[in-house]
Design a protein around this motif. Sequence first.
Motif, mmCIF file in Angstrom:
data_model
loop_
_atom_site.group_PDB
_atom_site.id
_atom_site.type_symbol
_atom_site.label_atom_id
_atom_site.label_comp_id
_atom_site.label_asym_id
_atom_site.label_seq_id
_atom_site.Cartn_x
_atom_site.Cartn_y
_atom_site.Cartn_z
ATOM 1 N N GLY A 73 64.302 -48.246 -35.266
ATOM 2 C CA GLY A 73 64.088 -46.793 -35.325
ATOM 3 C C GLY A 73 64.507 -46.217 -36.668
ATOM 4 O O GLY A 73 64.202 -46.792 -37.724
ATOM 5 N N GLY A 118 65.919 -48.314 -39.561
ATOM 6 C CA GLY A 118 65.130 -49.277 -40.327
ATOM 7 C C GLY A 118 64.830 -50.537 -39.536
ATOM 8 O O GLY A 118 64.487 -50.467 -38.363
ATOM 9 N N VAL A 148 61.484 -35.482 -38.678
ATOM 10 C CA VAL A 148 60.666 -36.094 -37.633
ATOM 11 C C VAL A 148 59.858 -35.041 -36.872
ATOM 12 O O VAL A 148 60.408 -34.063 -36.379
ATOM 13 N N GLY A 188 53.923 -43.972 -32.308
ATOM 14 C CA GLY A 188 53.021 -44.600 -33.272
ATOM 15 C C GLY A 188 53.755 -45.147 -34.489
ATOM 16 O O GLY A 188 53.187 -45.924 -35.264
ATOM 17 N N ALA A 189 55.038 -44.785 -34.649
ATOM 18 C CA ALA A 189 55.793 -45.296 -35.808
ATOM 19 C C ALA A 189 55.867 -46.821 -35.747
ATOM 20 O O ALA A 189 55.717 -47.509 -36.764
ATOM 21 N N GLY A 190 56.082 -47.346 -34.537
ATOM 22 C CA GLY A 190 56.200 -48.792 -34.377
ATOM 23 C C GLY A 190 54.912 -49.501 -34.772
ATOM 24 O O GLY A 190 54.946 -50.549 -35.430
ATOM 25 N N PHE A 204 54.449 -49.341 -38.510
ATOM 26 C CA PHE A 204 55.406 -50.293 -39.086
ATOM 27 C C PHE A 204 54.833 -51.717 -39.040
ATOM 28 O O PHE A 204 54.841 -52.448 -40.030
ATOM 29 N N LYS A 260 62.829 -53.988 -34.901
ATOM 30 C CA LYS A 260 62.599 -52.580 -35.253
ATOM 31 C C LYS A 260 63.796 -51.771 -34.769
ATOM 32 O O LYS A 260 64.145 -51.831 -33.601
ATOM 33 N N GLY A 274 56.289 -46.639 -41.186
ATOM 34 C CA GLY A 274 56.883 -46.071 -39.972
ATOM 35 C C GLY A 274 57.413 -44.671 -40.221
ATOM 36 O O GLY A 274 57.222 -43.764 -39.401
ATOM 37 N N CYS A 308 56.222 -40.763 -38.715
ATOM 38 C CA CYS A 308 57.106 -39.841 -37.978
ATOM 39 C C CYS A 308 56.965 -38.394 -38.456
ATOM 40 O O CYS A 308 57.346 -37.472 -37.753
ATOM 41 N N ASN A 332 58.779 -50.141 -43.362
ATOM 42 C CA ASN A 332 59.654 -48.983 -43.144
ATOM 43 C C ASN A 332 59.027 -47.700 -43.673
ATOM 44 O O ASN A 332 59.153 -46.642 -43.056
ATOM 45 N N HIS A 386 64.071 -44.615 -43.786
ATOM 46 C CA HIS A 386 64.002 -43.462 -44.691
ATOM 47 C C HIS A 386 64.426 -42.225 -43.924
ATOM 48 O O HIS A 386 64.185 -42.122 -42.714
HETATM 49 P P1 ATP Z 1 56.958 -46.629 -30.872
HETATM 50 O O1 ATP Z 1 56.673 -47.620 -29.773
HETATM 51 O O2 ATP Z 1 57.488 -45.314 -30.378
HETATM 52 O O3 ATP Z 1 55.855 -46.448 -31.845
HETATM 53 P P2 ATP Z 1 58.951 -48.597 -31.644
HETATM 54 O O4 ATP Z 1 60.042 -48.514 -30.631
HETATM 55 O O5 ATP Z 1 57.993 -49.720 -31.578
HETATM 56 O O6 ATP Z 1 58.170 -47.211 -31.728
HETATM 57 P P3 ATP Z 1 60.797 -47.830 -33.738
HETATM 58 O O7 ATP Z 1 61.927 -48.767 -33.960
HETATM 59 O O8 ATP Z 1 61.076 -46.554 -33.048
HETATM 60 O O9 ATP Z 1 59.588 -48.654 -33.079
HETATM 61 O O10 ATP Z 1 60.154 -47.461 -35.136
HETATM 62 C C1 ATP Z 1 59.507 -48.416 -35.929
HETATM 63 C C2 ATP Z 1 59.835 -48.190 -37.373
HETATM 64 O O11 ATP Z 1 59.417 -46.880 -37.782
HETATM 65 C C3 ATP Z 1 61.317 -48.270 -37.689
HETATM 66 O O12 ATP Z 1 61.713 -49.616 -37.882
HETATM 67 C C4 ATP Z 1 61.382 -47.422 -38.956
HETATM 68 O O13 ATP Z 1 60.901 -48.156 -40.062
HETATM 69 C C5 ATP Z 1 60.375 -46.312 -38.660
HETATM 70 N N1 ATP Z 1 61.019 -45.172 -37.988
HETATM 71 C C6 ATP Z 1 61.069 -44.925 -36.661
HETATM 72 N N2 ATP Z 1 61.757 -43.790 -36.395
HETATM 73 C C7 ATP Z 1 62.143 -43.308 -37.584
HETATM 74 C C8 ATP Z 1 62.875 -42.138 -38.006
HETATM 75 N N3 ATP Z 1 63.359 -41.259 -37.120
HETATM 76 N N4 ATP Z 1 63.092 -41.961 -39.337
HETATM 77 C C9 ATP Z 1 62.618 -42.834 -40.241
HETATM 78 N N5 ATP Z 1 61.921 -43.951 -39.909
HETATM 79 C C10 ATP Z 1 61.675 -44.192 -38.610
#
Ligand code: ATP
Length: 325
Positions: free
Chosen positions: A237, A240, A259, A264-266, A269, A235, A294, A298, A291, A255
């Motif tokens: 952020g 992608g 934001v 919760g995006a993770g 995803f 992942k 996720g 956001c 993607n 995308h």
């Molecule tokens: P969290 O634990 O905060 O929920 P994470 O660290 O497990 O997140 P991230 O890599 O932050 O995971 O986000 C997971 C997915 O969400 C990314 O791979 C992407 O697809 C999407 N995503 C996260 N942040 C963004 C952003 N700012 N814009 C677009 N897509 C995002």
Amino acid sequence: DSPVLTLGETMGLITGGRIGSLAHVSDAHVGIGGSETNVAVSLSRLGVPVTWIGRVGDDSLGRRIVREVRGEGVDVRAQVDVDAATGLMLKELTGQGTARVYYYRAGSAGSRLAAADVPAGLVENAALVHLTGITPLLSDSARETCRSVVGRARAAGVRVSVDVNYRSTLAPAHVAAEVLGELVGQADLVFGSPDELAHVAPDGTAPTDDRAAAADIGALVRALDPGGTREIVVKRGADGATVYRDGVLVDAPGHRVDVVDTVGAGDAFVAGYLSGDVHGWSVEKKLARANACGAVMCTMPGDWEAAPTPAELDAFLASGGDPVQ
Ligand code: ATP
């Protein structure tokens, strides 16, 4: 359809009503959250049958967790533990789209999860079992539960998914590396950020510096899966995600979205990816859905409330869900 099975701790969640320290902000929102139920609710919205197992206290937050998660269509198997309270998270809004989270979970009902809480047949008949690296760091009994569930899944030929989800407050780094390394070593499907994956890679195989690891995802995933038997989802952020499977790396851009709250995006995803996995989709198709899930997450507040349905994903993609070029 066989359900996806997940288990772990879900807590009450109190979020400040505006930006500022909870030493001063007086209005707040009461909700619930936990990585595994966030994933479960997202899966349910996407039409995938899902079962969640966990413990809650005999208290109002416990009743709220059971009612809300069940209300989202998840098959909730919650033990009510009369000897411990439901855990709690406080979320302090620190700026536009940023927050700090404080946990009150030591000794909580959810952390007292035990192997006997997982009835015979539930693992064995699942389409897939999803765990996170949070659960084995909660307590000895929660760690044994993870070991037992993974062992049962493997014996029954059920696919095991693990989101590393490393929480540094739960255990010293070397303990987490060992425990999570063991869990990841048993998984068919692994999710993590570059930093998390570097942390759990076997000693001396991953680049030692996290930033170097982040820059060289190829070296990182090969260190985690020298035999080429696992599917590893990195992942990244807003950038992608990247998947490593059968010796091949597949990248998919994120995308561009406005934001509001990335928490919760993770989990959204992961749910997006798993929803395709249980239907045997290609890596590319799973990544595209993950993607999009996720990104949608956001754009709205809340850890799971904004989890999209397939129709909402289509609407997002049709109206300006532009991939970053
Ligand atoms: P969290 O634990 O905060 O929920 P994470 O660290 O497990 O997140 P991230 O890599 O932050 O995971 O986000 C997971 C997915 O969400 C990314 O791979 C992407 O697809 C999407 N995503 C996260 N942040 C963004 C952003 N700012 N814009 C677009 N897509 C995002």
